[in-house]
Design an enzyme around this catalytic site. Structure first.
Site, PDB file in Angstrom:
ATOM      1  N   TYR A 172       1.400 -51.260   6.315  1.00 26.31           N
ATOM      2  CA  TYR A 172       1.651 -49.937   6.876  1.00 26.31           C
ATOM      3  C   TYR A 172       2.602 -50.058   8.066  1.00 26.31           C
ATOM      4  O   TYR A 172       2.210 -50.427   9.167  1.00 26.31           O
ATOM      5  CB  TYR A 172       0.348 -49.267   7.321  1.00 26.31           C
ATOM      6  CG  TYR A 172      -0.672 -49.073   6.221  1.00 26.31           C
ATOM      7  CD1 TYR A 172      -0.320 -49.127   4.869  1.00 26.31           C
ATOM      8  CD2 TYR A 172      -2.001 -48.835   6.519  1.00 26.31           C
ATOM      9  CE1 TYR A 172      -1.248 -48.949   3.866  1.00 26.31           C
ATOM     10  CE2 TYR A 172      -2.954 -48.653   5.527  1.00 26.31           C
ATOM     11  CZ  TYR A 172      -2.572 -48.713   4.206  1.00 26.31           C
ATOM     12  OH  TYR A 172      -3.515 -48.542   3.214  1.00 26.31           O
ATOM     13  N   TYR A 216      -9.841 -43.280  -0.746  1.00 25.34           N
ATOM     14  CA  TYR A 216      -8.591 -42.959  -0.049  1.00 25.34           C
ATOM     15  C   TYR A 216      -7.846 -41.844  -0.765  1.00 25.34           C
ATOM     16  O   TYR A 216      -8.127 -41.533  -1.927  1.00 25.34           O
ATOM     17  CB  TYR A 216      -7.725 -44.203   0.153  1.00 25.34           C
ATOM     18  CG  TYR A 216      -7.007 -44.782  -1.054  1.00 25.34           C
ATOM     19  CD1 TYR A 216      -5.816 -44.238  -1.522  1.00 25.34           C
ATOM     20  CD2 TYR A 216      -7.482 -45.928  -1.690  1.00 25.34           C
ATOM     21  CE1 TYR A 216      -5.130 -44.791  -2.597  1.00 25.34           C
ATOM     22  CE2 TYR A 216      -6.808 -46.500  -2.760  1.00 25.34           C
ATOM     23  CZ  TYR A 216      -5.628 -45.924  -3.203  1.00 25.34           C
ATOM     24  OH  TYR A 216      -4.947 -46.467  -4.268  1.00 25.34           O
TER      25      TYR A 216
END
Length: 327
Positions: free
Chosen positions: A57, A220
């Site tokens: 990320y 998620y």
């Protein structure tokens, strides 16, 4: 906020867990550092104790921001969840499964799924440094790597638990056969998988297996990266380099809007937002341990945290489920 034990581990996570993909900026049209840190602080101030990130990320940026945000906080009161197994810096020397080409700072480079013992140890040390901690509460393989035997990966996770560098081990995006193979070597705390009102595929086999084996499920994309907030049917616009310009195309905009129009009155009657209703619905589904919710500023973070307090009656749950089935 309510707190839930994660599978057979001794971890207790907040039902709404902060998802730190977007604050990495890459693939999300950039980020604002101070807003990102404020989002983490607001989450912690409103009962969220669990933070889920990954090296990929923002190519380390998300972990660095989390590390900065929690500096000076009581580490024992937090649960840090991170991952390994996506390599973008060429350190894998071409080994692993080619995944896709990523772009950052005007450059494009290949990303590989790679989960060898040496790479796991390397990535963990880098994550510990970025996060400013000496242990990880839950370390997860980010995506399956077909080139590394599953038992090699799981044996490494067992070793890291024995060394005290991680408290529990999990996987992400594992199918049923991969879970069964992994559990020949290790007792997994969790499987982190995509799950939402628009994507309920895991209910067929992953959820029943997890319930049988006392394995946690971390959901998620419960809001499908913002689509189920409803704001993209109104005034909100995406940056040109935001991956969601393509991602949203897999869904029928007309069907999604019709669903949201049906269930929005339930949220309004509770003085809640659509996103809060969606998050709460997701967290109440059978087998779901915790739900990841991303936030790029304090306002979004507070709204997400307060979703845990939204009540949904049995009749309302039936109405929502029927509306989903009618899509």
């Amino acid at each position: 906020m309510d707190y839930r034990k994660l599978g057979s581990s001794d971890l207790e996570l907040s039902a709404i867990t902060y998802g730190a993909f977007a604050i990495g900026g890459n693939m999300w049209g950039g980020n604002e550092k101070q807003d990102s840190i404020a989002a983490v602080h607001a989450s912690l101030d409103h009962g969220v104790t669990s933070l889920d990130t990954a090296p990929f990320y923002g190519m380390g940026l998300s972990e660095e921001l989390i590390g900065e945000a929690i500096k000076g906080k009581n580490r024992d009161k937090l649960q840090l969840l991170t991952k390994f197994g996506l390599v973008w810096d060429g350190s894998n020397n071409g080994k692993g499964d080619y995944f896709f080409d990523a772009s950052a700072d005007g450059k494009t480079f290949p990303v590989y799924k790679y989960a060898s013992k040496a790479n796991i140890i390397k990535e963990l040390e880098e994550s510990l440094k970025r996060l400013g901690t000496d242990y990880i509460d839950l370390l997860q393989i980010h995506w399956p790597d077909s080139t590394t035997p599953i038992d090699e990966t799981m044996e490494t996770l067992n070793l890291l638990m024995e060394q005290g560098k991680i408290r529990a081990a999990g996987v992400c995006n594992y199918d049923l056969s991969q879970l069964k193979e992994a559990e020949k070597t290790i007792q997994l705390a969790s499987n982190q998988v995509s799950y939402s009102m628009l994507n309920r595929a895991i209910e067929k086999d992953i959820v029943p297996y997890a319930v049988e084996k006392n394995m946690g499920i971390i959901a998620y994309s419960p809001m499908e990266r913002g689509l189920l907030t409803g704001k993209y049917f109104k005034e909100a616009k995406l940056q040109s380099d935001d991956h969601r310009n393509g991602y949203f195309g897999q869904f029928s905009a007309e069907s999604v809007k019709a669903l949201l129009d049906k269930i929005e009155p339930i949220a309004q009657n509770k003085n809640a937002s659509l996103s809060q209703l969606v998050l709460r619905w997701t967290s109440l589904q059978p087998g779901i341990s915790v739900v990841l919710a991303g936030a790029r500023n304090a306002t979004q973070a507070i709204e997400n945290a307060k979703a845990a307090a939204v009540s949904i009656t049995a009749d309302e749950m039936k109405f929502i489920n029927d509306a989903i089935l009618e899509m």
